[in-house]
Scaffold this motif. Structure first.
Motif, mmCIF file in Angstrom:
data_model
loop_
_atom_site.group_PDB
_atom_site.id
_atom_site.type_symbol
_atom_site.label_atom_id
_atom_site.label_comp_id
_atom_site.label_asym_id
_atom_site.label_seq_id
_atom_site.Cartn_x
_atom_site.Cartn_y
_atom_site.Cartn_z
ATOM 1 N N VAL A 125 62.465 63.438 19.992
ATOM 2 C CA VAL A 125 62.822 64.034 21.278
ATOM 3 C C VAL A 125 61.652 64.909 21.704
ATOM 4 N N ALA A 126 61.182 64.757 22.924
ATOM 5 C CA ALA A 126 60.106 65.606 23.429
ATOM 6 C C ALA A 126 60.646 67.001 23.742
ATOM 7 N N LEU A 127 59.766 67.986 23.706
ATOM 8 C CA LEU A 127 60.145 69.366 23.989
ATOM 9 C C LEU A 127 59.199 69.946 25.027
ATOM 10 N N ILE A 128 59.769 70.576 26.058
ATOM 11 C CA ILE A 128 58.992 71.406 26.981
ATOM 12 C C ILE A 128 59.218 72.859 26.593
ATOM 13 N N SER A 129 58.130 73.576 26.375
ATOM 14 C CA SER A 129 58.174 74.992 26.017
ATOM 15 C C SER A 129 57.115 75.715 26.835
ATOM 16 N N THR A 130 57.254 77.037 26.879
ATOM 17 C CA THR A 130 56.218 77.841 27.519
ATOM 18 C C THR A 130 55.045 78.031 26.571
ATOM 19 N N SER A 131 55.356 78.469 25.346
ATOM 20 C CA SER A 131 54.345 78.737 24.312
ATOM 21 C C SER A 131 55.084 79.143 23.052
ATOM 22 N N PRO A 132 54.451 79.046 21.886
ATOM 23 C CA PRO A 132 54.967 79.811 20.750
ATOM 24 C C PRO A 132 54.983 81.301 21.110
ATOM 25 N N LYS A 133 55.919 82.039 20.534
ATOM 26 C CA LYS A 133 56.060 83.456 20.862
ATOM 27 C C LYS A 133 54.847 84.255 20.384
ATOM 28 N N ASP A 134 54.568 85.340 21.099
ATOM 29 C CA ASP A 134 53.353 86.117 20.844
ATOM 30 C C ASP A 134 53.311 86.746 19.461
ATOM 31 N N MET A 135 54.488 87.077 18.896
ATOM 32 C CA MET A 135 54.488 87.758 17.594
ATOM 33 C C MET A 135 54.191 86.814 16.441
ATOM 34 N N LEU A 136 54.042 85.533 16.723
ATOM 35 C CA LEU A 136 53.770 84.526 15.710
ATOM 36 C C LEU A 136 52.262 84.278 15.567
ATOM 37 N N ASP A 137 51.920 83.512 14.574
ATOM 38 C CA ASP A 137 50.545 83.045 14.393
ATOM 39 C C ASP A 137 50.377 81.798 15.269
ATOM 40 N N ILE A 138 49.960 82.016 16.515
ATOM 41 C CA ILE A 138 49.868 80.892 17.449
ATOM 42 C C ILE A 138 48.812 79.878 17.007
ATOM 43 N N PRO A 139 47.614 80.288 16.602
ATOM 44 C CA PRO A 139 46.661 79.283 16.096
ATOM 45 C C PRO A 139 47.210 78.521 14.894
#
Length: 260
Positions: A125-139
């Motif tokens: 299933v595809a997912l549309i998101s804004t971004s991983p949350k800022d408090m996470l390790d985004i890289p």
């Protein structure tokens, strides 16, 4: 067939300054495909049907894809996270799930590897998101997805620069500008908040993280506490831009699936 479902966790626990009345007024009726669990039953409903459920927020659990089978078996009521919504989509042959800030890799107790990531790898299933949350390790989060074979595309950009803050600058698999949902899976589409609309004071991020960690130490849920802190620190701006972003992601889902 409903072509997409919208998660209910943010709508229930994350928008501290958004009243029932404002949600009812602002929610586009073409996005009335919200998914939640009530008494062990999956419900897909309209905003007006969802609002009485939201009023019970303090009694409701967060349900991800790993917890969904037991929640259904045990008659639990709760909100669906991104991965929980993807799991419901799989069972109902719905091709697309919609969230706002997604989970990832971090130091949140029990979510060192959020179920959103294995769900993207394993659920078709595809997912549309804004971004991983800022408090996470985004890289680290986007690197994990790349290594797992998940294609991560940005809407109109090939970089992820954070969620409600401009907290990162990470290259993606590429940019996407099409008008139909791609057929390839695994697939994550990131539809970022315009940077000029985000919270500009990056120092507030550490204060929200501290509130989440305090809640975690007290046995409470991390994400609602962090969101409440961001809401207070920004005088409601964080809630408003997250609601705007979830609506934008839903409208994008509608556009990409309207000819499906």
């Amino acid at each position: 067939m409903i072509p997409f479902l919208i998660e209910s966790a943010l709508l229930t626990h994350g928008l501290v300054s958004i009243s029932q009345e404002e949600l009812s007024r602002r929610w586009p009726r073409e996005l009335d495909a919200i998914a939640w669990v009530d008494g062990g039953n999956v419900v897909i409903g309209t905003m007006e049907e969802f609002l009485p459920f939201r009023a019970r927020a303090s009694q409701l659990r967060r349900i991800d894809c790993d917890r969904l089978p037991s929640a259904l078996a045990e008659g639990i009521s709760g909100t669906l996270t991104a991965s929980g919504t993807m799991a419901v989509c799989r069972e109902r042959h719905i091709p697309l799930a919609v969230t706002c800030g997604m989970g990832g890799i971090g130091d949140i107790k029990g979510e060192e590897l959020c179920p959103d990531l294995p769900a993207l790898r394993d659920i078709p299933v595809a997912l549309i998101s804004t971004s991983p949350k800022d408090m996470l390790d985004i890289p680290g989060t986007l690197g994990w997805l790349k290594a797992a074979g998940v294609q991560v595309l940005g809407m109109g950009t090939d970089r992820c620069t954070g969620y409600i803050f401009s907290s990162a600058d990470v290259p993606l698999s590429g940019a996407f500008a099409g008008d139909r949902l791609p057929d390839s899976r695994p697939l994550l589409l990131l539809n970022g908040i315009p940077e000029e609309q985000r919270v500009s004071d990056l120092s507030l991020l550490s204060q929200g993280v501290a509130a989440g960690k305090q809640a975690e130490a007290e046995g409470r849920a991390y994400h609602p506490a962090a969101n409440a802190a961001f809401d207070r620190l920004t005088e409601g701006l964080s809630s408003r831009i997250q609601l705007d972003s979830l609506i934008a992601n839903g409208l994008l889902a509608r556009r990409l699936t309207e000819h499906a």
